[in-house]
Design an enzyme around this catalytic site. Structure first.
Site, PDB file in Angstrom:
ATOM      1  N   GLY A  73       0.787  -1.189  -0.103  1.00 21.93           N
ATOM      2  CA  GLY A  73       0.010  -0.164   0.049  1.00 21.93           C
ATOM      3  C   GLY A  73       0.890   1.120   0.086  1.00 21.93           C
ATOM      4  O   GLY A  73       1.961   1.254   0.352  1.00 21.93           O
ATOM      5  N   CYS A  74       0.246   2.442  -0.484  1.00 19.34           N
ATOM      6  CA  CYS A  74       0.946   3.740  -0.483  1.00 19.34           C
ATOM      7  C   CYS A  74       1.481   4.082   0.754  1.00 19.34           C
ATOM      8  O   CYS A  74       2.587   4.568   1.244  1.00 19.34           O
ATOM      9  CB  CYS A  74       0.139   4.642  -1.136  1.00 19.34           C
ATOM     10  SG  CYS A  74      -1.616   4.684  -0.674  1.00 19.34           S
ATOM     11  N   PHE A  75       0.555   4.027   1.843  1.00 15.11           N
ATOM     12  CA  PHE A  75       0.864   4.528   3.143  1.00 15.11           C
ATOM     13  C   PHE A  75       1.897   3.659   3.697  1.00 15.11           C
ATOM     14  O   PHE A  75       2.660   3.989   4.423  1.00 15.11           O
ATOM     15  CB  PHE A  75      -0.493   4.739   4.109  1.00 15.11           C
ATOM     16  CG  PHE A  75      -1.220   5.487   3.965  1.00 15.11           C
ATOM     17  CD1 PHE A  75      -0.762   7.213   4.010  1.00 15.11           C
ATOM     18  CD2 PHE A  75      -2.545   5.619   3.964  1.00 15.11           C
ATOM     19  CE1 PHE A  75      -1.418   8.113   3.948  1.00 15.11           C
ATOM     20  CE2 PHE A  75      -3.444   6.736   3.632  1.00 15.11           C
ATOM     21  CZ  PHE A  75      -2.936   8.089   3.845  1.00 15.11           C
ATOM     22  N   SER A  76       1.695   2.504   3.597  1.00 13.24           N
ATOM     23  CA  SER A  76       2.651   1.289   4.190  1.00 13.24           C
ATOM     24  C   SER A  76       4.189   1.706   3.400  1.00 13.24           C
ATOM     25  O   SER A  76       4.945   1.511   4.327  1.00 13.24           O
ATOM     26  CB  SER A  76       2.204  -0.329   3.759  1.00 13.24           C
ATOM     27  OG  SER A  76       0.852  -0.394   4.005  1.00 13.24           O
TER      28      SER A  76
ATOM     29  N   SER B  69       5.417   4.341   2.401  1.00  9.23           N
ATOM     30  CA  SER B  69       5.977   5.496   3.159  1.00  9.23           C
ATOM     31  C   SER B  69       6.535   5.365   4.467  1.00  9.23           C
ATOM     32  O   SER B  69       7.460   5.520   5.140  1.00  9.23           O
ATOM     33  CB  SER B  69       5.139   6.806   2.982  1.00  9.23           C
ATOM     34  OG  SER B  69       4.151   6.613   3.918  1.00  9.23           O
TER      35      SER B  69
END
Lengths: 334, 334, 334, 334
Positions: A146-149, A151
């Site tokens: 995932g994108c948040f993950s 980062s």
């Protein structure tokens, strides 16, 4: 040339895969799939693709398409039902959705349905390129993070490997709107989002189990939506129980990432903003010790390093190619 | 106190009516209607209204609600089917939709359905406050103008009254996104609109017949969408067949609007932008003669002077109140 | 009528004072001051003010202007040099700058100069209206709080009064760009800010000592800049050493603010975003217990409750007026 | 490899040249010049360039730098004073400023100073790549066109070559804010530009003489500023004295641009917005006949096709390279 298929090519991550692979010297996108029956021509959605130049097909997981690699840029809770068919084909699969990222139980809880192929989860290498490079080299299946993950995990991974790990980790993240995808929903209308910042999903966001799995610690994850198209800035706050100094922390980060093409560690005096990575596969990380707290800022472009770019990086690794192929752009600014 | 009802109160013009009437010393909003069955509490849509403080009802045109004035802030092609019932009640009606603005034939063509009550069209006074003030004083029904129409008609009206009228009139207009309303549609998603300017509906926009009716000349109307919440800037270009001078043109405009509270004529050297009117019921107009063309810039806030503010101005006129009641705010900046 | 003067009327907080006081039934703005010599006419800066209608003067602290109250909407580190003169006049003073908010030593450290009138600091009542209402009632001088400070102090104040106070308090705040003021600086250019989120001043921002003074605890304050004009969302994270429940926490907050006109406590299920307060003097606060952490979101409009609106609220208190005079607008949306 | 120098590399067009040339297989940027003495390290301005990796020098026109081509990405009214020195060196020059685009008299009028080297103007080929390709093949000096000029000239050029040319041509153009450059000016502050559309320079903009020169007719040019980083949409309106049909018009456009890599003619039913070209060297043109007017919409990315991209396209032509080298990106969306 590697022949690639993209399922969900008319979504935001699908089109970004198409765009980036278009500049990749070793890949041809030969199959484009969309379930959107109202779209007869890719040009209707993305006019920069010439009318008629790209055929859009319906995807059927039982068909063995003549491709080498398949990118699944589909909404969550879709590919888990396809996988029992897909494993019968010989092409590699990179799944940008959440379906094979986390254990069955977490999936069922966070995505509200029973996983359709739990025995497949273990077949997928988790696609944090910098962490699982060796496993990816021989992988057929990759669960792209995932994108948040991405980062948060890239930002905290070096700290997680220290003696104490990440202690009392709290993450306050700010994301642009493309992270919501192209789903047509009142809350994503221009006037609902523009000129406003919102907190949501506090400590219960779906990406949390993936972060906790990688970092091996609880993560209090507090996401926010800010009015911009692209970009994530994750502000990571941890305790500093051993009194680590700035130099020690910087050394750990620089050492971890010194050979990486896409991760840049910046000094505690450097400014940090999402502009620095817009349009690139880069992640900038700024680790600091202040007032005896460990603070780490991590910025990336959610559509690239947070999704399609990292998917291509993983493909490059899976094929033994130079990891930067198709991904060497500098940031677009302004 | 005037008791007011608002149909469509959860849309962008509905909520703006609610907001502005909240500051009106002579009006109480006593009835709020919404057809959105998923909304049980106004607070769910607009949290600044305290939960439970405003009851949302379904609107039934056959019911004679105990109100003095009804604002219809509904989508187009709805009230024309209600009017045959509504005329039986005693309350005044201000319709912010297009249904009673233009002749039957134009309505049928531009809105794609047969008008349900064509005999009612003549009962409505067209709600350009500055032009139809006298007729509005005795009116029961007001057809509140379109946002683009208001900006163009106010901008060109003084010229239209000259000997030659508006000659070879071409209008290039730029609108913020709230003009599209709250309809959930892919083309209104944040990421589809943000960081882009679009041309659409060139010379065939629905507001055109209303402009041509008021100005008594053909109008080549070319609208554009720009990434901001509020505001319209209409750039009006006409020929100057009689060689009018700047002073003559300025005099005509200043003379027409000298007693108006909400229309301000600015000089040819003044800058002009939508900021100057955001949050107000004002319309700034800048008439110029350049290179022997007549150029007129007209700016207003599409949600206020282009919709809900003008509706309140019209209500004030219909009730013989001071026209500025509830509408005296200065622009919000930044 | 109260006669008011505004120093720095052409800045963002100055014009907002002017705008809001324009709707105040008990105040006339009679004196407008600007040090900007290039501006001869207020209309050049704010064209919605008619040319020539407002005279701009240079401010001279030694002059006893015939006014009742003076608002100082000046940059920081300016009024501290004026105060020794200003105390000789009989008008009340509300200083929106930082000069009299914090102790001399803190001022000198954070603003980089020696305070010009340290003996005056004690004469100023700190202008958190909800906290210092009683003291303000008899005050001649008010030090209006910073925008970040207001959002954080209102958000954490009820917790700070509990047995344990705020334990291990960390604040991650997001602000719109108007908080930077109108200073002409490369970092404030549209293209430098738009489409980007930035972290800055981590744990060393100038508003920190003001927060710590009010809350009586250390505050780890981490501000961020997001691309929007107005609004602050402060995300406040604290430990929950006594295992307080959601109900207990909600009760404390509702009890503290139950009689307040401008502070609204919302439930743990309510969404929260800056839209809800844009254009108002309101502060929405959402206190939550999650995973045994105390999380409080606080949103306000930085130009109003964070600056000019609170200044007027304080003036209302200082004059024994109804606190909501001039400040009763609903939020502007969209 | 071609060795390139960039003067003004820290401005918006300079950094874009640097970014695009970084992906050009036949060019090395070996010399970077900036007059900004406060910048010691390119990394301070553009952190994506590693600290110390690019040396910033002061430019001295009398020095014969060991480069093959020099890009002048300088503000206007600068290079005209350098050219008498520069002609003594052997490197090719592509000037992105206005100094050698238009005749001496026009330059003096529109740029407010005497041209320092009028005899040099004739040495420069005007850099509309699609129009002057043959002349550019042997050119040493290229005057790269203005951003507005490129959008308008490409949009109207096919029509200008018809029997009647462009009759009564009026252009209403909308530009993003990067077109203003990086000059630090109050009018370019985020809060001054965001959420507003502005008209300016009506019929007297500096790019007008360049358009008129290319199109051989008067151009009434009316520019507008819209709140987005990149993009120009030019709306071109002309009379249709010979009653040309849509098919005839479309044929003329398609015929003119059928072999072009970067110009795409779209049909009258196609939507058109700046999104379609963001991040590319493309220009989309939509020619229409409506109500017997000729309407042409032309969109491009002002920083690429309107500046740095076209400069590279021109360099490719001047060196006999494939014109698309370094410029083959698809648009970035969202």
């Amino acid at each position: 040339m590697i022949k690639a298929g993209i399922v969900g090519v008319t979504g935001y991550t699908g089109i970004e895969l198409f765009r980036l692979l278009n500049q990749h010297s070793e890949v041809n996108v030969t199959h484009c799939f969309s379930r959107n029956k109202s779209i007869s021509d890719f040009n209707d959605v993305y006019p920069f693709v010439e009318s008629g130049s790209v055929e859009l097909m319906s995807f059927d997981p039982s068909i063995d398409y003549p491709i080498d690699v398949l990118f699944l840029a589909t909404p969550h809770a879709q590919s888990h039902n396809w996988m029992k068919d897909l494993v019968n084909h010989k092409y590699k699969i990179i799944d940008l959705s959440a379906d094979f990222r986390i254990p069955e139980l977490s999936f069922n809880t966070f995505y509200g349905c029973d996983h359709g192929y739990p025995e497949g989860i273990g077949k997928f290498v988790r696609g944090f390129s910098e962490i699982y490079r060796e496993q990816l080299k021989n992988a057929d299946y990759c669960a792209n993070p995932g994108c948040f993950s991405t980062s948060v995990v890239l930002g905290a991974y070096p700290l997680s490997k220290t003696e104490t790990g990440c202690v009392n980790m709290l993450v306050d993240a700010k994301s642009g709107v493309s992270g919501k995808g192209k789903k047509v929903d009142e809350s994503s209308l221009y006037c609902e989002v523009n000129e406003s910042t919102m907190a949501y999903g506090t400590f219960c966001h779906r990406h949390t189990p993936e972060m906790e799995l990688e970092l091996n610690c609880p993560v209090l994850f507090s996401p926010h939506l800010v009015p911009m198209n692209r970009g994530i800035l994750a502000s990571i706050y941890c305790d500093n129980p051993l009194g680590m100094t700035q130099d020690e922390l910087s050394d750990i980060y620089e050492d971890t990432y010194k050979d990486e093409s896409f991760v840049r560690v910046v000094g505690p005096e450097s400014p940090i903003k999402t502009h620095y990575v817009t349009g690139t596969n880069n992640c900038f990380i700024k680790p600091m010790i202040i007032k005896n707290k460990i603070v780490i800022f991590s910025v990336l472009d959610n559509v690239i390093k947070g999704a399609s770019g990292q998917a291509i990086q993983n493909m490059n690794i899976m094929y033994g190619l130079n990891e930067t192929l198709g991904l060497s752009q500098l940031p677009i600014f302004p």
